[in-house]
Structures are given as C-alpha cells and as structure tokens.
Scaffold this motif. Structure first.
Motif, PDB file in Angstrom:
ATOM      1  N   GLU A  29      49.953 -40.342  27.543  1.00 58.83           N
ATOM      2  CA  GLU A  29      48.701 -41.037  27.274  1.00 58.83           C
ATOM      3  C   GLU A  29      48.252 -40.699  25.859  1.00 58.83           C
ATOM      4  N   LEU A  30      47.627 -41.667  25.200  1.00 61.37           N
ATOM      5  CA  LEU A  30      47.110 -41.441  23.856  1.00 61.37           C
ATOM      6  C   LEU A  30      45.635 -41.815  23.841  1.00 61.37           C
ATOM      7  N   ARG A  31      44.810 -40.864  23.446  1.00 57.35           N
ATOM      8  CA  ARG A  31      43.364 -41.063  23.392  1.00 57.35           C
ATOM      9  C   ARG A  31      42.884 -40.896  21.960  1.00 57.35           C
ATOM     10  N   TYR A  32      41.687 -41.400  21.682  1.00 58.01           N
ATOM     11  CA  TYR A  32      41.045 -41.110  20.399  1.00 58.01           C
ATOM     12  C   TYR A  32      39.606 -40.718  20.657  1.00 58.01           C
ATOM     13  N   ASP A  33      39.042 -39.949  19.735  1.00 56.95           N
ATOM     14  CA  ASP A  33      37.705 -39.408  19.950  1.00 56.95           C
ATOM     15  C   ASP A  33      36.607 -40.421  19.645  1.00 56.95           C
ATOM     16  N   CYS A  34      35.368 -39.999  19.852  1.00 55.41           N
ATOM     17  CA  CYS A  34      34.214 -40.891  19.720  1.00 55.41           C
ATOM     18  C   CYS A  34      34.024 -41.442  18.314  1.00 55.41           C
ATOM     19  N   ASP A  35      34.509 -40.737  17.302  1.00 55.71           N
ATOM     20  CA  ASP A  35      34.412 -41.211  15.922  1.00 55.71           C
ATOM     21  C   ASP A  35      35.677 -41.940  15.472  1.00 55.71           C
ATOM     22  N   ALA A  36      36.660 -42.024  16.349  1.00 59.82           N
ATOM     23  CA  ALA A  36      37.953 -42.666  16.066  1.00 59.82           C
ATOM     24  C   ALA A  36      38.653 -42.045  14.871  1.00 59.82           C
ATOM     25  N   ASP A  37      38.435 -40.719  14.664  1.00 56.12           N
ATOM     26  CA  ASP A  37      39.080 -40.068  13.526  1.00 56.12           C
ATOM     27  C   ASP A  37      40.014 -38.929  13.928  1.00 56.12           C
ATOM     28  N   THR A  38      40.268 -38.790  15.228  1.00 59.52           N
ATOM     29  CA  THR A  38      41.217 -37.799  15.733  1.00 59.52           C
ATOM     30  C   THR A  38      41.875 -38.352  16.987  1.00 59.52           C
ATOM     31  N   LEU A  39      43.190 -38.146  17.087  1.00 61.73           N
ATOM     32  CA  LEU A  39      43.943 -38.571  18.266  1.00 61.73           C
ATOM     33  C   LEU A  39      44.235 -37.372  19.158  1.00 61.73           C
ATOM     34  N   LEU A  40      44.374 -37.634  20.437  1.00 67.58           N
ATOM     35  CA  LEU A  40      44.799 -36.640  21.414  1.00 67.58           C
ATOM     36  C   LEU A  40      45.966 -37.253  22.176  1.00 67.58           C
ATOM     37  N   ALA A  41      47.138 -36.654  22.013  1.00 75.10           N
ATOM     38  CA  ALA A  41      48.333 -37.139  22.701  1.00 75.10           C
ATOM     39  C   ALA A  41      48.635 -36.219  23.877  1.00 75.10           C
ATOM     40  N   LEU A  42      48.647 -36.783  25.075  1.00 74.58           N
ATOM     41  CA  LEU A  42      49.078 -36.054  26.262  1.00 74.58           C
ATOM     42  C   LEU A  42      50.554 -36.357  26.431  1.00 74.58           C
ATOM     43  N   VAL A  43      51.373 -35.307  26.473  1.00 74.58           N
ATOM     44  CA  VAL A  43      52.820 -35.475  26.440  1.00 74.58           C
ATOM     45  C   VAL A  43      53.517 -34.687  27.544  1.00 74.58           C
ATOM     46  N   ALA A  44      54.752 -35.089  27.805  1.00 76.12           N
ATOM     47  CA  ALA A  44      55.664 -34.319  28.644  1.00 76.12           C
ATOM     48  C   ALA A  44      56.688 -33.724  27.682  1.00 76.12           C
ATOM     49  N   PRO A  45      56.552 -32.437  27.360  1.00 76.73           N
ATOM     50  CA  PRO A  45      57.461 -31.833  26.383  1.00 76.73           C
ATOM     51  C   PRO A  45      58.822 -31.500  26.985  1.00 76.73           C
ATOM     52  N   ALA A  46      59.848 -31.655  26.166  1.00 74.63           N
ATOM     53  CA  ALA A  46      61.207 -31.254  26.561  1.00 74.63           C
ATOM     54  C   ALA A  46      61.599 -30.062  25.713  1.00 74.63           C
ATOM     55  N   GLY A  47      60.895 -28.965  25.897  1.00 72.90           N
ATOM     56  CA  GLY A  47      61.158 -27.770  25.109  1.00 72.90           C
ATOM     57  C   GLY A  47      59.925 -27.344  24.343  1.00 72.90           C
ATOM     58  N   PRO A  48      60.054 -26.263  23.573  1.00 74.68           N
ATOM     59  CA  PRO A  48      58.908 -25.744  22.834  1.00 74.68           C
ATOM     60  C   PRO A  48      58.436 -26.696  21.748  1.00 74.68           C
ATOM     61  N   ALA A  49      57.150 -26.634  21.454  1.00 72.69           N
ATOM     62  CA  ALA A  49      56.574 -27.486  20.417  1.00 72.69           C
ATOM     63  C   ALA A  49      56.736 -26.880  19.031  1.00 72.69           C
ATOM     64  N   CYS A  50      56.685 -25.556  18.948  1.00 77.38           N
ATOM     65  CA  CYS A  50      56.664 -24.878  17.657  1.00 77.38           C
ATOM     66  C   CYS A  50      58.061 -24.635  17.096  1.00 77.38           C
ATOM     67  N   HIS A  51      58.180 -24.742  15.777  1.00 76.56           N
ATOM     68  CA  HIS A  51      59.463 -24.484  15.123  1.00 76.56           C
ATOM     69  C   HIS A  51      59.906 -23.024  15.262  1.00 76.56           C
ATOM     70  N   THR A  52      58.972 -22.129  15.680  1.00 74.27           N
ATOM     71  CA  THR A  52      59.318 -20.723  15.892  1.00 74.27           C
ATOM     72  C   THR A  52      59.990 -20.497  17.244  1.00 74.27           C
ATOM     73  N   GLY A  53      59.955 -21.539  18.100  1.00 68.49           N
ATOM     74  CA  GLY A  53      60.485 -21.406  19.449  1.00 68.49           C
ATOM     75  C   GLY A  53      59.410 -21.139  20.479  1.00 68.49           C
TER      76      GLY A  53
END
Length: 128
Positions: free
Chosen positions: A71-95
C-alpha cells in the motif's frame, strides 16, 4: 493512471518512509521522483531516486532484498509518502532489518542540565 498532486521539493523529490506492512517496523527512508513513483506503482516493487548516484534505484536489484508494495499512502500535506511493503530481506545496506538501529541519547531527569544543575522533575499533573 492519474496520480494525486504531490508536493515534490525543488529537486523534484519527495521523501518516502518505508514500513513493513506486517510488523509495522519502520525500515528506511529514501527519496522518490515522479518516474520512480510510476515504476513503483506499475511494478508493485519499490523504486527510488539515488541522490548520490543521480539515478533511479530499484530496491533489491543487486542485493535481492526487494520490497513488494502492499500500500502507498501520502500525508495530509501531500509532501511525504508512506510505503507499506513486504520485504524480502533486510532493508539496510549494513544487513540490518531496519536502517533505524542507532539511538541518539537524550537527557533524563537525573542528568545534569547544561548549566550543571539537575533537571527538575515534572510537577504533579505535568507531562514528563
């Protein structure tokens, strides 16, 4: 598909907070431009704009740690997105699962105030 009128910054970018749709853990923050947004919506997989490389970036293209868009949402000012995701592994490049694993210390009521005095405890009925 018609997209809502989003408030991109002067560089044509909008911040996107990425959150695990299942656990609700905040995974990362990255920048999206209009092309990355269209690719994300078309492919149901997160795409971003890399400011350091100056190019589109498909999350997981090299690491295989993709993020399927739920799902993809945006805030009340339409200046920030919020992505709800199903991750396939870690998000960070550090692991790390999340990029937000560092803690910034802050003073407690027993820590000395900058002038050397002890910070006063809140009065009854006041918020700490």
């Amino acid at each position: 598909m018609s997209l809502p009128e989003l408030a991109y910054n002067e560089k044509g970018l909008i911040p996107c907070i990425v959150q695990d749709a299942n656990t609700r853990e905040v995974l990362m923050m990255a920048w999206i431009n209009e092309e990355a947004l269209r690719l994300t919506l078309d492919q149901k997989s997160m795409h971003f704009w890399s400011r350091s490389r100056g190019e589109l970036w498909h999350k997981g293209a090299t690491s295989k740690n993709t993020q399927e868009l739920v799902e993809l949402r945006y805030d009340c000012d339409a200046d920030t997105l919020l992505a709800l995701v199903a991750p396939a592994g870690p998000a960070c490049h550090t692991g790390s699962t999340s990029c937000f694993f560092n803690t910034l210390p802050f003073p407690t009521s027993t820590d000395p105030a900058p002038n050397g005095e002890t910070a006063a405890a809140p009065r009854e009925g006041e918020a700490p």
